[in-house]
Design a protein around this motif. Structure first.
Motif, PDB file in Angstrom:
ATOM      1  N   ALA A   1       0.850  -1.194   0.000  1.00  0.00           N
ATOM      2  CA  ALA A   1       0.000   0.000   0.000  1.00  0.00           C
ATOM      3  C   ALA A   1       0.886   1.244   0.000  1.00  0.00           C
ATOM      4  N   THR A   2       0.598   2.193  -0.880  1.00  0.00           N
ATOM      5  CA  THR A   2       1.378   3.425  -0.939  1.00  0.00           C
ATOM      6  C   THR A   2       1.093   4.289   0.293  1.00  0.00           C
ATOM      7  N   VAL A   3       2.161   4.645   1.011  1.00  0.00           N
ATOM      8  CA  VAL A   3       2.005   5.416   2.241  1.00  0.00           C
ATOM      9  C   VAL A   3       2.664   6.792   2.165  1.00  0.00           C
ATOM     10  N   LEU A   4       3.650   6.936   1.286  1.00  0.00           N
ATOM     11  CA  LEU A   4       4.349   8.209   1.113  1.00  0.00           C
ATOM     12  C   LEU A   4       4.642   8.420  -0.361  1.00  0.00           C
ATOM     13  N   GLU A   5       4.402   9.623  -0.862  1.00  0.00           N
ATOM     14  CA  GLU A   5       4.796   9.934  -2.229  1.00  0.00           C
ATOM     15  C   GLU A   5       5.008  11.432  -2.366  1.00  0.00           C
ATOM     16  N   GLY A   6       5.799  11.783  -3.354  1.00  0.00           N
ATOM     17  CA  GLY A   6       6.075  13.194  -3.565  1.00  0.00           C
ATOM     18  C   GLY A   6       6.695  13.431  -4.924  1.00  0.00           C
ATOM     19  N   ARG A   7       6.902  14.710  -5.229  1.00  0.00           N
ATOM     20  CA  ARG A   7       7.546  15.127  -6.478  1.00  0.00           C
ATOM     21  C   ARG A   7       8.692  16.073  -6.129  1.00  0.00           C
ATOM     22  N   THR A   8       9.805  15.868  -6.791  1.00  0.00           N
ATOM     23  CA  THR A   8      10.965  16.702  -6.498  1.00  0.00           C
ATOM     24  C   THR A   8      10.734  18.156  -6.889  1.00  0.00           C
ATOM     25  N   SER A   9       9.775  18.406  -7.751  1.00  0.00           N
ATOM     26  CA  SER A   9       9.463  19.789  -8.135  1.00  0.00           C
ATOM     27  C   SER A   9       8.906  20.592  -6.964  1.00  0.00           C
ATOM     28  N   ASP A  10       8.445  19.899  -5.905  1.00  0.00           N
ATOM     29  CA  ASP A  10       7.874  20.575  -4.745  1.00  0.00           C
ATOM     30  C   ASP A  10       8.905  20.920  -3.675  1.00  0.00           C
ATOM     31  N   MET A  11      10.162  20.601  -3.915  1.00  0.00           N
ATOM     32  CA  MET A  11      11.198  20.920  -2.938  1.00  0.00           C
ATOM     33  C   MET A  11      11.291  22.427  -2.711  1.00  0.00           C
ATOM     34  N   LEU A  12      11.503  22.812  -1.478  1.00  0.00           N
ATOM     35  CA  LEU A  12      11.747  24.213  -1.170  1.00  0.00           C
ATOM     36  C   LEU A  12      13.138  24.634  -1.642  1.00  0.00           C
ATOM     37  N   HIS A  13      14.098  23.733  -1.509  1.00  0.00           N
ATOM     38  CA  HIS A  13      15.462  23.951  -1.981  1.00  0.00           C
ATOM     39  C   HIS A  13      15.792  22.824  -2.955  1.00  0.00           C
ATOM     40  N   HIS A  14      16.046  23.167  -4.200  1.00  0.00           N
ATOM     41  CA  HIS A  14      16.260  22.162  -5.234  1.00  0.00           C
ATOM     42  C   HIS A  14      17.617  21.475  -5.086  1.00  0.00           C
ATOM     43  N   ILE A  15      17.766  20.370  -5.797  1.00  0.00           N
ATOM     44  CA  ILE A  15      18.942  19.514  -5.611  1.00  0.00           C
ATOM     45  C   ILE A  15      20.243  20.276  -5.829  1.00  0.00           C
ATOM     46  N   ASP A  16      20.341  21.037  -6.920  1.00  0.00           N
ATOM     47  CA  ASP A  16      21.583  21.765  -7.185  1.00  0.00           C
ATOM     48  C   ASP A  16      21.896  22.744  -6.061  1.00  0.00           C
ATOM     49  N   GLU A  17      20.880  23.389  -5.539  1.00  0.00           N
ATOM     50  CA  GLU A  17      21.076  24.314  -4.433  1.00  0.00           C
ATOM     51  C   GLU A  17      21.584  23.587  -3.197  1.00  0.00           C
ATOM     52  N   LEU A  18      21.022  22.392  -2.930  1.00  0.00           N
ATOM     53  CA  LEU A  18      21.442  21.620  -1.767  1.00  0.00           C
ATOM     54  C   LEU A  18      22.888  21.174  -1.885  1.00  0.00           C
ATOM     55  N   VAL A  19      23.264  20.672  -3.064  1.00  0.00           N
ATOM     56  CA  VAL A  19      24.641  20.227  -3.281  1.00  0.00           C
ATOM     57  C   VAL A  19      25.603  21.391  -3.048  1.00  0.00           C
ATOM     58  N   ALA A  20      25.288  22.546  -3.616  1.00  0.00           N
ATOM     59  CA  ALA A  20      26.146  23.715  -3.455  1.00  0.00           C
ATOM     60  C   ALA A  20      26.223  24.145  -1.991  1.00  0.00           C
ATOM     61  N   TYR A  21      25.083  24.138  -1.307  1.00  0.00           N
ATOM     62  CA  TYR A  21      25.047  24.584   0.083  1.00  0.00           C
ATOM     63  C   TYR A  21      25.865  23.661   0.990  1.00  0.00           C
ATOM     64  N   VAL A  22      25.650  22.354   0.869  1.00  0.00           N
ATOM     65  CA  VAL A  22      26.386  21.404   1.706  1.00  0.00           C
ATOM     66  C   VAL A  22      27.886  21.531   1.469  1.00  0.00           C
ATOM     67  N   SER A  23      28.282  21.761   0.204  1.00  0.00           N
ATOM     68  CA  SER A  23      29.708  21.824  -0.136  1.00  0.00           C
ATOM     69  C   SER A  23      30.404  23.046   0.456  1.00  0.00           C
ATOM     70  N   ARG A  24      29.643  24.010   0.942  1.00  0.00           N
ATOM     71  CA  ARG A  24      30.253  25.158   1.622  1.00  0.00           C
ATOM     72  C   ARG A  24      30.864  24.742   2.955  1.00  0.00           C
ATOM     73  N   PHE A  25      30.282  23.723   3.579  1.00  0.00           N
ATOM     74  CA  PHE A  25      30.683  23.332   4.923  1.00  0.00           C
ATOM     75  C   PHE A  25      31.448  22.007   4.966  1.00  0.00           C
ATOM     76  N   TYR A  26      31.171  21.134   4.010  1.00  0.00           N
ATOM     77  CA  TYR A  26      31.809  19.822   3.945  1.00  0.00           C
ATOM     78  C   TYR A  26      32.393  19.612   2.548  1.00  0.00           C
ATOM     79  N   THR A  27      33.587  19.038   2.489  1.00  0.00           N
ATOM     80  CA  THR A  27      34.137  18.645   1.201  1.00  0.00           C
ATOM     81  C   THR A  27      33.382  17.423   0.697  1.00  0.00           C
ATOM     82  N   LEU A  28      32.782  17.546  -0.468  1.00  0.00           N
ATOM     83  CA  LEU A  28      32.077  16.418  -1.070  1.00  0.00           C
ATOM     84  C   LEU A  28      33.089  15.429  -1.631  1.00  0.00           C
TER      85      LEU A  28
END
Length: 205
Positions: A140-167
């Motif tokens: 039974a499907t209990v969780l679903e979503g679309r990445t278009s609904d993210m408040l912070h998109h993937i590229d933004e997240l990658v860039a943000y995390v890389s400010r503090f941690y070396t990827l």
């Protein structure tokens, strides 16, 4: 290998948790220990020290190259695959830690708390920022979503995390749960999908 998790990255999730408590102007980030990783359809062992274990389905991203302070316009070069990840939290323990003003890791980063599915190359999709993903429990499907609904998109997240941690190659970024978590129990069977592709399957024991 590092595991990054972005909580509170969907409006609907935040509303279910009381969105006035969270400042979403910048992403929130926490990490899990490498021993949290659960892969290859291995079972998740429900902790016997918790009475309330929750699961959150998230789109996970695999880092494919070394990077530090990555500009957002180049962030797409630093990941090469996506899948469904399940982040487990011992909700009762989390409440105790928060009330005591202590760090969350015991409730969010314990062994096996980061289940990961089979990786799918981003080349298989027209736009990773337009993907549908879901989690089924006991068919039974209990969780679903679309990445278009993210408040912070993937590229933004990658860039943000890389400010503090070396990827580094092999690092994993969980990009947030789209809706409120669900409880899991012994003998539950979990399956995760990206679009119509099953990428994740395991049992709770």
């Amino acid at each position: 290998m590092k595991i990054f998790v972005i909580p509170n990255n969907y409006e609907l999730y935040n509303k279910s948790c009381g969105d006035t408590l969270y400042n979403t102007e910048k992403p929130m980030v926490y990490t899990k220990a490498d021993s949290a990783l659960l892969k290859d359809r291995k079972p998740f062992f429900v902790p016997d020290w918790s009475q309330e274990v929750d699961a959150e389905a998230q789109l996970a991203v695999r880092v494919c190259r070394l990077g530090k302070s990555v500009p957002p316009r180049f962030a797409h070069r630093y990941y090469d695959a996506v899948t469904v990840g399940v982040s487990f939290t011992t909700r009762d323990i989390l409440r105790q830690l928060v009330a005591a003003g202590q760090p969350w890791e015991l409730a969010t980063g314990f062994d096996g708390s980061a289940a990961i599915g089979e990786w799918v190359s981003v080349d298989k999709f027209r736009d990773v920022q337009g993907l549908h993903f879901r989690l089924d429990i006991n068919a039974a499907t209990v969780l679903e979503g679309r990445t278009s609904d993210m408040l912070h998109h993937i590229d933004e997240l990658v860039a943000y995390v890389s400010r503090f941690y070396t990827l580094k190659t092999g690092d994993i970024l969980y990009t947030g749960a789209p809706v409120a978590p669900v409880s899991v129990h012994i003998d539950d069977h979990l399956e995760g999908y990206v679009e119509d592709r099953k990428v994740l399957e395991f049992n709770c024991k």
